[in-house]
Design a protein around this motif. Structure first.
Motif: not given
Length: 635
Positions: A39-55
């Motif tokens: 999904a796009s979350k920034d005004s430029n139509g892109l995003s800066d994604p990262y993942c949080v991995v948890s157990v």
């Protein structure tokens, strides 16, 4: 070798032994590969994604993060994380995708969870659909690819190594065995070791929970929670004794095992009533704790309810492990080995037993789902969804959690397949049920979609107004839905045709007109195979009508011939009567009369014979041309 339990809290006793074996542990390895169509979350139509991995849950912090990938909706991370778990059977792997912001908190981009128990025993490598948070209307889309693997290990208390087959046999004898033989013995050794651990766990469930709770819970409540756990423990004890006796026969070198295992398959049926209820253990334990305050007080930090919950799920896991371990042993056997003949039958019987359990579990889960759905719809004022136009309760064929992939959004939903319609509803803990889509089955077309990166186990649902891509939880559930939808569509189509044509004269032109109307009415909405079915039925009606018209022509021709023959017979009878009256006894007259009489009798006999043949002629004329009928009827 003497085996006994290391005495400590029940949440730590699983598979622990004084002989050097440590706590039951597992290592979960997670490889986060990439994301697609996020999904796009920034005004430029892109995003800066990262993942949080948890157990979760875990006694120690078990969380890791990937690096941030700037300005992209299709990031590539390729990062690996390892988690050490104690109670991996009840743990859940959770992946959250977030959009990094320089200022402010990160934006949520989706999440998904996988029970660690579902990963054990295999390498999972797949794209997982991102979903919104429960009770939130998050705009999420896309998938994330991960690889995950669980390695179950038994670590020593003081740095010792796990016990292996070579530790139990004389060194010289071990050296005398060839590599294939050692591989077979290792497989059987693991089978016996796992049975030892399993038996000890069952005995401690009984000693630490089942027996003490007899003074707190009624007999019915005790059976409600523990089922026939004592019978399963006795079966495990007998099975272990039989295996150990075979192990001792030839100084820890087992020559065959099929004849030992086979008699126990029938005894393993005691797992059926237990395993068909194992998925209800959490719910049952919680309901008993609410109804019985003494039970809540029974559980402490050293004897917590979650440890019991994990322990009560062990029997079904053990039943599945039997199949895997016997299969591993079978793969090590040479072609001429005696177990090659008996063991496949044993494994087949185990598979049938497991299949029976799974079928009963699905039936119970379905009944519970329908009951829960009825209550939820009643509470939300949506009870009308469960009734048809005649105010009769609709038959529910299936209830499945799905994901609707539409307009670049992933929307989790519950899909309900009725005998005449399909409904997609949205339900969460904080909001009442809402209807997302509702279609009549005859207005929908279902198409199987091959798996690809963007979607798996999916099908396309198309109506005149909307097209949806539905992602099912498994390939099996997709096959079931497509088959069930096709079955009910055919039933509805046939029922509608019968209603449309009921009471009409089969010989009337209205039959053909009604059939044409059905094709025109439903032809644009139904799959081509249903239109073809209608056309085949129409052609059949036309063929029947043509045969009826041909039969009428045949009957008319026969009637015409019969009238002609009757006229001829009448003329001949008159001639015969006239000849008899004018008989003069002269030679010429005598000869003439005899000749006329003989001729008349012969013709009359022929006419009488012909008059007795109309049904036979009718049968022979069917499908014949006019010329053929005329030639057949000539004398």
């Amino acid at each position: 070798m003497m085996w006994c339990l290391r005495r400590q809290s029940p949440s730590h006793y699983f598979l622990s032994f004084l002989c050097g074996m440590g706590k039951f542990r597992a290592v979960l390895t997670v490889h986060v590969w990439e994301g697609i169509n996020l999904a796009s979350k920034d005004s430029n139509g892109l995003s800066d994604p990262y993942c949080v991995v948890s157990v979760i849950p875990t006694s120690k912090p078990s969380k890791a993060k990937t690096k941030v990938k700037k300005e992209t909706l299709n990031p590539t991370w390729q990062e690996v994380f390892n988690f050490k778990l104690e109670h991996w059977e009840s743990s859940v792997l959770k992946i959250e995708c977030l959009d990094w912001d320089r200022f402010g908190s990160p934006d949520f981009m989706g999440q998904f969870s996988i029970p660690v128990a579902d990963i054990e025993g295999e390498l999972i490598d797949s794209y997982f659909t991102l979903l919104p948070r429960d009770g939130k209307n998050d705009a999420v889309s896309g998938k994330i690819r991960i690889q995950a693997h669980v390695k179950v290990t038994e670590q020593a208390e003081k740095g010792g190594k796990p016990l292996v087959y070579s530790d139990t046999i004389d060194k010289e004898r071990y050296k005398s065995l060839d590599a294939p033989h050692i591989e077979r013995q290792e497989a059987l050794f693991q089978l016996i070791q796992c049975e030892k651990k399993y038996q000890q766990d069952l005995h401690h469930i009984i000693a630490d929970y089942y027996s003490p709770l007899k003074s707190i819970l009624s007999a019915g409540a005790l059976e409600y929670l523990f089922q026939n756990i004592e019978e399963i423990a006795r079966t495990s004890t007998r099975f272990l004794q039989a295996l150990q006796e075979r192990q001792k026969e030839n100084d820890f070198v087992i020559m065959k095992i099929g004849d030992v295992v086979e008699p126990f398959i029938k005894q393993f049926k005691c797992y059926i009533p237990y395993c068909t209820n194992h998925n209800l253990i959490s719910e049952r334990l919680q309901s008993l704790m609410q109804a019985t305050p003494e039970l809540s007080s029974f559980f402490t930090e050293d004897k917590d309810a979650s440890a019991l919950e994990v322990a009560l799920k062990l029997p079904k896991k053990r039943l599945l492990r039997y199949q895997a371990q016997l299969g591993a042993y079978l793969n090590t056997l040479p072609g001429e080995h005696v177990d090659k003949e008996s063991l496949p039958l044993v494994i087949d019987q185990l598979q049938n037993l497991i299949a029976e359990i799974n079928n009963q579990v699905r039936e119970k889960e379905f009944v519970i789902s329908v009951q829960h759905l009825y209550r939820s719809l009643e509470k939300a004022g949506q009870h009308s969804l469960m009734t048809n136009a005649q105010d009769k309760t609709r038959f529910v064929e299936s209830i499945t959690k799905v994901t609707i992939l539409q307009d670049d959004l992933n929307t989790p939903a519950i899909a309900i397949l009725f005998e005449d319609s399909i409904v997609f509803i949205k339900q969460n803990k904080k909001e009442p049920i809402s209807v997302l889509h509702q279609f009549g089955l005859l207005s929908a077309t279902f198409t199987d979609l091959p798996d690809c990166i963007e979607y798996q186990h999916s099908m396309k649902l198309k109506t005149s107004e909307v097209t949806l891509r539905i992602e099912m939880p498994t390939a099996q559930s997709k096959v079931h839905w497509l088959a069930a939808a096709e079955h009910y569509q055919q039933a509805l189509l046939y029922e509608n045709m019968m209603l449309q044509s009921r009471g009409l004269d089969e010989e009337a032109e209205g039959v053909l007109e009604q059939a044409h109307t059905l094709i025109e009415q439903y032809g644009q909405l139904l799959p081509i195979e249903y239109v073809n079915t209608l056309e085949e039925m129409l052609n059949y009606i036309c063929d029947q009508r043509s045969e009826q018209e041909q039969t009428r022509e045949n009957i008319a021709q026969v009637n015409e011939q019969l009238h002609s023959l009757n006229d001829r017979a009448h003329q001949l009878n008159k001639a015969e009567a006239h000849a008899n009256l004018t008989n003069s006894g002269s030679t010429i007259g005598y000869l003439a009369v005899n000749s006329a009489t003989a001729t008349g009798s012969a013709i009359k006999h022929g006419v009488d014979s012909f008059m007795k043949r109309p049904s036979n002629l009718f049968a022979s004329f069917a499908g014949s041309s006019k010329e053929e009928i005329y030639q057949t009827s000539k004398f």
